[in-house]
Motif scaffolding. Structure first.
Motif, mmCIF file in Angstrom:
data_model
loop_
_atom_site.group_PDB
_atom_site.id
_atom_site.type_symbol
_atom_site.label_atom_id
_atom_site.label_comp_id
_atom_site.label_asym_id
_atom_site.label_seq_id
_atom_site.Cartn_x
_atom_site.Cartn_y
_atom_site.Cartn_z
ATOM 1 N N ASP A 214 -3.837 -8.153 -1.172
ATOM 2 C CA ASP A 214 -3.311 -7.256 -0.143
ATOM 3 C C ASP A 214 -3.552 -5.809 -0.560
ATOM 4 O O ASP A 214 -3.592 -5.499 -1.755
ATOM 5 C CB ASP A 214 -1.783 -7.509 -0.050
ATOM 6 C CG ASP A 214 -1.154 -7.088 1.261
ATOM 7 O OD1 ASP A 214 -1.605 -6.093 1.850
ATOM 8 O OD2 ASP A 214 -0.175 -7.739 1.673
ATOM 9 N N ASP B 185 4.178 -5.298 -0.406
ATOM 10 C CA ASP B 185 5.107 -6.079 0.429
ATOM 11 C C ASP B 185 6.330 -6.576 -0.327
ATOM 12 O O ASP B 185 6.803 -7.700 -0.120
ATOM 13 C CB ASP B 185 4.365 -7.249 1.106
ATOM 14 C CG ASP B 185 3.333 -6.770 2.121
ATOM 15 O OD1 ASP B 185 3.356 -5.576 2.492
ATOM 16 O OD2 ASP B 185 2.491 -7.587 2.547
ATOM 17 N N ASN C 251 9.065 -4.242 -0.698
ATOM 18 C CA ASN C 251 10.167 -3.326 -0.415
ATOM 19 C C ASN C 251 11.434 -4.131 -0.168
ATOM 20 O O ASN C 251 11.391 -5.203 0.446
ATOM 21 C CB ASN C 251 9.869 -2.486 0.834
ATOM 22 C CG ASN C 251 9.130 -1.210 0.504
ATOM 23 O OD1 ASN C 251 9.602 -0.407 -0.306
ATOM 24 N ND2 ASN C 251 7.961 -1.028 1.110
ATOM 25 N N SER D 175 12.623 0.163 1.834
ATOM 26 C CA SER D 175 11.565 0.205 2.849
ATOM 27 C C SER D 175 11.560 1.509 3.635
ATOM 28 O O SER D 175 12.574 1.911 4.192
ATOM 29 C CB SER D 175 11.751 -0.961 3.835
ATOM 30 O OG SER D 175 10.909 -0.756 4.961
ATOM 31 N N ASP E 223 -3.623 -11.267 2.785
ATOM 32 C CA ASP E 223 -3.526 -10.314 3.892
ATOM 33 C C ASP E 223 -4.946 -9.784 4.123
ATOM 34 O O ASP E 223 -5.574 -9.266 3.191
ATOM 35 C CB ASP E 223 -2.574 -9.189 3.467
ATOM 36 C CG ASP E 223 -2.285 -8.191 4.567
ATOM 37 O OD1 ASP E 223 -3.158 -7.948 5.410
ATOM 38 O OD2 ASP E 223 -1.176 -7.616 4.539
ATOM 39 N N ASP F 211 -5.953 -7.213 5.328
ATOM 40 C CA ASP F 211 -6.135 -5.784 5.034
ATOM 41 C C ASP F 211 -6.409 -5.533 3.549
ATOM 42 O O ASP F 211 -6.662 -4.396 3.148
ATOM 43 C CB ASP F 211 -4.988 -4.924 5.591
ATOM 44 C CG ASP F 211 -3.668 -5.064 4.847
ATOM 45 O OD1 ASP F 211 -3.658 -5.319 3.636
ATOM 46 O OD2 ASP F 211 -2.618 -4.870 5.513
ATOM 47 N N THR G 145 -2.417 -2.431 9.634
ATOM 48 C CA THR G 145 -2.220 -1.340 8.668
ATOM 49 C C THR G 145 -3.426 -1.240 7.726
ATOM 50 O O THR G 145 -3.338 -1.521 6.535
ATOM 51 C CB THR G 145 -0.929 -1.562 7.834
ATOM 52 O OG1 THR G 145 -0.912 -2.914 7.323
ATOM 53 C CG2 THR G 145 0.314 -1.358 8.657
HETATM 54 N N1 LIG Z 1 1.820 -6.792 5.413
HETATM 55 C C1 LIG Z 1 1.537 -5.510 5.595
HETATM 56 N N2 LIG Z 1 0.451 -5.151 6.201
HETATM 57 N N3 LIG Z 1 2.423 -4.628 5.118
HETATM 58 C C2 LIG Z 1 2.361 -3.208 5.273
HETATM 59 C C3 LIG Z 1 3.554 -2.565 4.673
HETATM 60 C C4 LIG Z 1 3.515 -1.076 4.785
HETATM 61 C C5 LIG Z 1 4.650 -0.349 4.091
HETATM 62 N N4 LIG Z 1 4.594 -0.564 2.686
HETATM 63 C C6 LIG Z 1 6.004 -0.781 4.641
HETATM 64 O O1 LIG Z 1 6.855 -1.210 3.939
HETATM 65 O O2 LIG Z 1 6.235 -0.687 5.814
#
Ligand SMILES: NC(=[NH2+])NCCC[C@H](N)C(=O)O
Ligand SMILES: [Mn+2]
Ligand SMILES: [Mn+2]
Length: 321
Positions: free
Chosen positions: A125, A129, A131, A136, A233, A235, A247
């Protein structure tokens, strides 16, 4: 050459997107299926069982719980995901979960743990992820799945509405990260505090993907015996090759690094569940969608023994006179 321990793949579509604000991630399973995912996997030595899509209940008037958005919707869906994934893994299928946004990893890892309590998690990723509801910056649950699953963070936030069923089942040291390049302050603090092995794009540039995979797997499970949960993920890959995602972050894994990660995981013979998340066909053009689906499938199929150097199934008979 080592083969996969599991000879059956169970495919589960999870059309869920309430872990983040953008519509479209619930169409991930559909676009991957339409691009031929199931038949591509059937080419390999696996019996494929398609469990269809999980039915998602909508919960009207789902108010935030403090900072956390859509908690009851995310909680309810993930309870269902946990039950389904537990039963698929228990029936000895390699469980392939098609998301959906990354909040679905709460249920998929939780369910996987019920069937395989000794699992380790490989998290590919751009984001960590992990937080907590308090750290967050967004309140979006797709940025929090790991914090709800790890025992060490349980006393750092109050129970989240909708998650009374979800008890933490892994330790922070059961996780390894690959591909990070957008990590929030609280997340970096957690990684440092608990010593989570984390191979960001900087380590990948420095060491190369071969060394990174070697160290990542050694670090996580020195004896090489534990079942692996891969949470992928899209991304994590560079947005030029997976543009249709919510994102995107510049400077990601290239296609060959993505394929190599999957080939090395397949070679362990210990993959027992895989999440493919954050494909969003409502983002980008038609061409972007096609590129994203094709990239994603070309990476996923490496988990099932597809080799860049060519392949024939166990049943292959060479044409002779
Ligand atoms: N699974 C993802 N694409 N996560 C993006 C998280 C972005 C950011 N760190 C948040 O807590 O909002
Ligand atoms: Mn991400
Ligand atoms: Mn993610």
């Amino acid at each position: 050459m080592p083969r996969q321990a599991r000879s059956k793949v169970g495919i589960l579509g999870i059309p869920f997107s309430k872990g983040q604000p953008k519509g479209g991630a619930e169409m991930g399973p559909e676009i991957l299926r339409r691009a031929g995912l199931v038949s591509r996997i059937k080419r390999f030595d696996y019996q494929v069982v398609d469990h269809g899509d999980i039915e998602i209940e909508s919960i009207p008037g789902d108010k935030p719980d403090g900072n956390v958005k859509n908690p009851r919707s995310v909680g309810r869906a993930n309870k269902k995901i946990s039950d389904k994934v537990a039963s698929i893994v228990k029936s000895k299928e390699l469980c392939l979960n098609l998301g959906g946004d990354h909040s679905i990893a709460i249920g998929s890892i939780h369910g996987h743990c019920r069937a395989e309590p000794g699992l380790v998690v490989v998290w590919v990723d751009a984001h960590a992820d992990i937080n907590t509801p308090l750290s967050s910056p967004s309140g979006n649950m797709h940025g929090m799945p790991l914090s709800l699953l790890v025992k060490e963070l349980a006393d750092r936030f109050s129970p989240v509405e909708g998650f009374d069923w979800c008890k933490p089942c892994i330790h922070v040291r059961d996780i390894v990260y690959i591909g990070l390049r957008d990590v929030d302050e609280g997340e970096r603090w957690i990684i440092d505090q608990f010593g989570i092995p984390a191979y960001s794009m900087q380590e990948i540039d420095k060491m190369g993907i071969k060394e990174v995979m070697h160290h990542a797997l050694k670090n996580l499970d020195p004896n090489g015996t534990r079942p692996i949960h891969l949470s992928f993920d899209v991304d994590g890959l560079d947005p030029t090759i997976t543009p249709s995602t919510g994102t995107p972050v510049l400077g990601g894994l290239n296609i060959r690094e993505g394929q190599y990660i999957m080939e090395e995981l397949a070679n362990t013979g210990r993959l027992s569940a895989i999440d493919i998340v954050e494909v969003n066909p409502l983002l980008g053009s038609e061409k972007d969608n096609m590129v994203t689906a094709e990239t994603t499938i070309s990476v996923i199929e490496k988990c099932f023994g597809s080799k860049r150097g060519g392949y024939y199934p166990a049943s292959y008979v060479f044409p002779s006179l």
